[in-house]
Design a protein around this motif. Structure first.
Motif, PDB file in Angstrom:
ATOM      1  N   ALA A  19       0.508  -1.092  -0.448  1.00  0.00           N
ATOM      2  CA  ALA A  19       0.091   0.337   0.142  1.00  0.00           C
ATOM      3  C   ALA A  19       0.586   1.554   0.164  1.00  0.00           C
ATOM      4  N   HIS A  28       0.883   5.234 -10.426  1.00  0.00           N
ATOM      5  CA  HIS A  28       1.294   5.204  -9.230  1.00  0.00           C
ATOM      6  C   HIS A  28       0.558   6.059  -8.019  1.00  0.00           C
ATOM      7  N   PRO A  45      -3.427   7.088  -6.988  1.00  0.00           N
ATOM      8  CA  PRO A  45      -3.992   6.786  -6.943  1.00  0.00           C
ATOM      9  C   PRO A  45      -3.729   6.140  -5.513  1.00  0.00           C
ATOM     10  N   PHE A  46      -1.931   6.476  -5.153  1.00  0.00           N
ATOM     11  CA  PHE A  46      -1.716   6.632  -4.055  1.00  0.00           C
ATOM     12  C   PHE A  46      -1.911   7.356  -2.922  1.00  0.00           C
ATOM     13  N   TRP A 101      -5.431   6.750  -2.160  1.00  0.00           N
ATOM     14  CA  TRP A 101      -5.550   5.611  -1.159  1.00  0.00           C
ATOM     15  C   TRP A 101      -4.792   6.371   0.074  1.00  0.00           C
ATOM     16  N   SER A 108      -5.924   5.391   4.656  1.00  0.00           N
ATOM     17  CA  SER A 108      -4.332   4.769   5.203  1.00  0.00           C
ATOM     18  C   SER A 108      -4.826   4.915   6.893  1.00  0.00           C
ATOM     19  N   ILE A 162      -3.598  -0.421  -3.340  1.00  0.00           N
ATOM     20  CA  ILE A 162      -3.506   0.850  -3.875  1.00  0.00           C
ATOM     21  C   ILE A 162      -3.558   0.255  -5.610  1.00  0.00           C
ATOM     22  N   ASP A 163      -2.847  -0.722  -5.884  1.00  0.00           N
ATOM     23  CA  ASP A 163      -3.478  -1.076  -7.904  1.00  0.00           C
ATOM     24  C   ASP A 163      -4.664  -1.620  -7.458  1.00  0.00           C
TER      25      ASP A 163
END
Length: 448
Positions: free
Chosen positions: A3, A341, A344-345, A348, A353, A364-365
């Protein structure tokens, strides 16, 4: 993929709305630039459509994305605090307004207004340089990524100043008393923009991202390759730009060889990280693989062309016919892969978190549609390949079919970019329950 990568302090970044707004505006410029490119190939747009196309993609999509990425991740990577959140908001809307006005002037032939919007654009980029520069000054010692970013900030200062002089030159003979020609200044501006500001930033980020997200370290031949790139590449950019500015072929030739060697070195380092990756392949790594191959191929073609004549306008971005290989194949795929990435990171971190360990949360993916990601990758690879082919083949071979091939390649690329942008936009809509995160929140914030 985990994550959150180990060792990344997400709380150090600014509110997540700030970089996300940069990325969304950048995606808007991407779609506008792709559309202008297709319409330009049909010859239906007025004014300087090709110049507008280039600025929408480079100054718009790529550079606005860089502004958002640096604003978010310099504090995260460096373990410090962003100098000013307010300036990071101002930079976005200043750059956006300046670039929109500049493109409008180019398309509408309102050249008298170019200096005005060029000045606004310069102001926005200089605000960004000041804000991130002050942030970096609080960090010691700099690692390889931070050193690249510091150099890129310097290139941003110079390239925007050159751009403003060029804009003023549309209405006033500002170069009459200077020892440089307009064509020399234009070529130096293009050189510093692509090889200086953009690629230096990209290379700096890849040293961090290429190791972090393949869970591998530089070793063996990677170390001397890194030294070649880190020392030779920026010197080469300065020499290549200076040689073109003052029309000194020998200086430009030496600089061009150093630039090409730097690009090849980074491509080999990135390729080795991908071969040795310890994680499952994902949209980010697949696009990095395309970029790594493009770096090596571009170098093979660029070196003989720049040795022969580095001042040739057709060789501004390497060998004649390789502009799309550089700008699309390298820059475009790195930026697209990184956004697959980074967006979405950020979503997320803001949304999930604080729930980790208390309930089941997606990785994340899992936030984006992997099927759409594969389709847009196929479209972009085909589109890029056809654009490179149409640009590289001699005119007699294609003849009247050149325009048709360019139109088809541009249309396929536009579809790929639309799917790419749509996938990321839907990621935000689905997981940010109402759009971008609130301006005041970080992890676990409320959403608008």
């Amino acid at each position: 993929m985990g994550a959150i990568p180990a060792g990344v302090e997400t709380d150090a970044g600014p509110p997540t709305a700030i970089p996300l707004r940069h990325f969304l505006v950048g995606l808007g410029f991407l779609l506008a630039g792709a559309a202008v490119g297709v319409l330009s190939s049909l010859g239906v747009l007025p004014g300087a459509a090709p110049l507008a196309h280039v600025h929408l993609l480079l100054a718009g999509w790529v550079c606005v994305t860089i502004l958002g990425a640096m604003t978010q991740f310099v504090p995260v990577w460096s373990g410090t605090t962003l100098y000013s959140r307010r300036l990071s908001r101002v930079q976005l809307w200043t750059v956006t307004g300046g670039l929109a006005g500049l493109v409008g002037c180019l398309l509408g032939s309102y050249y008298a207004w170019l200096p005005v919007f060029g000045g606004v654009l310069l102001l926005g980029f200089w605000i960004f340089v000041y804000n991130v520069g002050r942030t970096l000054l609080s960090v010691r010692p700099w690692d390889v990524t931070e050193r690249h970013f510091a150099l890129a900030l310097g290139f941003f200062l110079v390239v925007t100043a050159f751009g403003l002089v060029l804009a003023v030159g549309y209405t006033r003979p500002v170069l009459a008393d200077l020892p440089v020609s307009r064509s020399g200044l234009r070529d130096a501006h293009a050189t510093l923009a692509v090889f200086g500001a953009v690629l230096t930033t990209v290379f700096g980020a890849l040293y961090q991202l290429g190791t972090m997200f393949t869970q591998s370290d530089l070793h063996g031949v990677d170390i001397p390759l890194q030294r070649i790139e880190e020392i030779g590449y920026p010197i080469g950019v300065v020499l290549l730009a200076s040689g073109r500015l003052f029309e000194a072929a020998l200086v430009a030739r030496v600089g061009g060889v150093l630039v090409a060697l730097g690009v090849a070195s980074l491509g080999l380092v990135l390729g080795r990280r991908l071969v040795e990756t310890a994680v499952e392949w994902n949209p980010m790594l697949r696009r990095y693989a395309v970029a790594a191959l493009a770096m090596v191929l571009w170098t093979v073609l660029a070196v003989p062309a720049w040795i022969a004549d580095p001042l040739d306008p057709a060789a501004t971005f390497g060998a004649a016919g390789t502009a799309h290989l550089l700008l699309f194949g390298i820059v475009g795929f790195v930026v697209a892969g990184t956004l697959y990435h980074v967006i979405p990171f950020i979503v997320w971190v803001d949304r999930y978190s604080d729930r980790l360990g208390f309930e089941s949360v997606p990785m994340i993916d899992d936030l984006y549609d992997d099927r759409l990601a594969r389709i847009d990758l196929a479209a972009l690879v085909v589109g890029c390949g056809l654009l490179v082919l149409a640009e590289a083949l001699p005119a007699p071979i294609l003849g009247s079919r050149t325009t048709a091939l360019l139109l088809f390649a541009g249309s396929v690329s536009t579809v790929g970019f639309a799917l790419f942008a749509g996938n990321l936009f839907l990621t935000i809509r689905r997981h940010a329950s109402g759009g971008t995160p609130s301006a005041e929140g970080q992890g676990g914030s409320e959403f608008n």
